[in-house]
Design an enzyme around this catalytic site. Sequence first.
Site: not given
Length: 209
Positions: A38, A137
């Site tokens: 998204e 990360e």
Amino acid sequence: MDWEVFLAPYTQVVDELKVKLKGMRAQFEYELEHSPIEFVTGRVKPRTSIIEKMKRRGITPADVEKELQDIAGVRVVCQFVDDIYVIANMLHNRHDFEIIEEKDYVSDKKDSGYRSYHIIISYPVETIHGKKKVLAEIQIRTLAMNFWATNEHSLNYKYSGQIPGEVKARLKRAAEAAFRLDEEMSKIKNEIQDAKKAFNRKEQGNQPE
Ligand code: 0O2
Ligand code: 0O2
């Protein structure tokens, strides 16, 4: 410690990963397929947060590069829970970085109620001194998980990590509500896909021989 010099490769990694992940989203759109992505955001951890986390964990400057895995962080937000695993799978098939560790807080939520899929990677970045491998990360989560985590993060900041019990309990209930919302949305997703399949079958059936 010269923070600007230290953080420069991390900034480079965040920027590169954002371009690559946004590129994946664009490709899905060009091919008129449902994009499991998204939106994508990213940040380099502010130096004050790095210093605070080093103190809290007793990490020395010599160890910070390998001990702090989220100095470079990108976040991929998706519509449906299934999309999380689609993205994780796609990341597994890439050859431009190495996956070091994975934490599935989606199926195994944290005590706080936090849900997300974390992938720690070792990313080779070109610097003016040559190639350097940097840890980063990648957090993958749904819009509902992101909504919850953003609010919980603000409350943690407000209460300096000591959220009162009553608020914590409310947050846990909110996490359960977010989980149910994701489940309901997944059901709608399946319905849409079933309807699409039925439509395609009908179309094919109407094709002249
Ligand atoms: P588009 O065309 O809006 O999808 P940047 O360097 O500005 O590209 P940065 O610095 O990470 O990216 O900015 P930020 O504010 O973190 O947001 C990154 C992208 O995520 C932006 O899209 C935002 O519009 C989008 N975004 C942030 N929060 C939300 C949210 O809650 N919902 C939705 N749908 N989108 C959000 P871009 O890159 O401008 O592209
Ligand atoms: P930021 O930049 O403020 O997001 P630890 O940080 O010690 O709890 P660890 O072992 O470093 O955990 O890794 P873990 O648990 O995988 O979490 C790292 C990041 O995940 C955190 O970074 C958060 O972004 C997110 N996260 C983990 N647990 C929670 C939670 O309960 N609530 C929210 N809102 N986010 C969470 P930082 O360090 O908080 O940095």
